[in-house]
Design a protein around this motif. Sequence first.
Motif, short mmCIF file in Angstrom:
data_model
loop_
_atom_site.label_atom_id
_atom_site.label_comp_id
_atom_site.label_asym_id
_atom_site.label_seq_id
_atom_site.Cartn_x
_atom_site.Cartn_y
_atom_site.Cartn_z
N GLN A 1 -16.24 0.23 -23.16
CA GLN A 1 -16.40 -1.03 -22.42
C GLN A 1 -15.16 -1.89 -22.56
O GLN A 1 -14.73 -2.54 -21.59
CB GLN A 1 -17.64 -1.75 -22.93
N ARG A 2 -14.57 -1.88 -23.74
CA ARG A 2 -13.34 -2.64 -23.96
C ARG A 2 -12.21 -2.09 -23.10
O ARG A 2 -11.45 -2.85 -22.48
CB ARG A 2 -12.96 -2.59 -25.44
N PHE B 1 -12.53 -3.03 -19.48
CA PHE B 1 -12.15 -4.43 -19.29
C PHE B 1 -10.64 -4.61 -19.36
O PHE B 1 -10.04 -5.23 -18.49
CB PHE B 1 -12.83 -5.31 -20.35
N ARG C 1 -12.89 -4.81 -15.35
CA ARG C 1 -14.19 -4.50 -14.78
C ARG C 1 -15.23 -4.39 -15.89
O ARG C 1 -14.91 -4.12 -17.05
CB ARG C 1 -14.17 -3.17 -14.02
N LYS C 2 -16.48 -4.58 -15.51
CA LYS C 2 -17.61 -4.28 -16.38
C LYS C 2 -18.58 -3.42 -15.58
O LYS C 2 -18.49 -3.34 -14.34
CB LYS C 2 -18.28 -5.55 -16.88
N TRP D 1 -24.30 2.84 -18.00
CA TRP D 1 -23.41 3.74 -18.74
C TRP D 1 -24.18 5.00 -19.15
O TRP D 1 -25.35 4.91 -19.54
CB TRP D 1 -22.88 3.07 -20.00
N ALA E 1 -14.94 -8.56 -14.17
CA ALA E 1 -15.21 -9.25 -15.43
C ALA E 1 -14.92 -10.74 -15.29
O ALA E 1 -14.01 -11.14 -14.54
CB ALA E 1 -14.38 -8.65 -16.55
#
Length: 207
Positions: free
Chosen positions: A96-97, A100, A105-106, A110, A138
């Motif tokens: 996720q990091r 971003f 983006r997020k 998942w 994001a």
Amino acid sequence: MVGIQDRAEEWDVRDGVTPFRGKVTGVRSEQVRMPDGSWAQRDYQLHPGSVAVLALDEEGRVLAQRQYRHPVRHRLWELPAGLLDVPGENPLHAAQRELFEEAHRKAAHWSVLVDFYTSPGGSDEAVRLFLATGLSEAEEERYAAHGEELELETAWVPLDELVALVLAGELHNPTLVTGVLALSAARARGAVDTLRPADAEWPARPF
């Protein structure tokens, strides 16, 4: 399929040394006992592991990024990815990091697309590749890029086009190759909805 499964195994080792340790990776040299009783030297890269993200939008396009890779002297089209260099970090949180930081983006959804070793004959690097869908911009301030990322190029490419380019020998990054072929196979089998959950066990890099 009976018996077609990788299994953990460790042969006898002696005289193990680490002659080089860099900022992130190192080199390990060991004597390994062969089945005939002899000893053979094996040198390999020590690696903390990596995560990667195949981000798929509602139009069936994949987020691809082109970045310079000095060891091979190429700009390669890749998927957002990064090292597991924070001790004990959850691989999903790391992915996720990376999504971003590299794409701002997020994702709402998942799942684990595939796990693999990049080069098991010469490195212990393991990669967990996630499928991310339900994408949106994001809200946080954009991450400040540095190093090779300063010239990162981004494109949204239809999955089928990426598959064709892989099979034509035009794309070479192992994570992108593995990811687009795995997703194409999952879609052909109607198995995207049965992919493993994002928190599935990962024996290669437990946390």
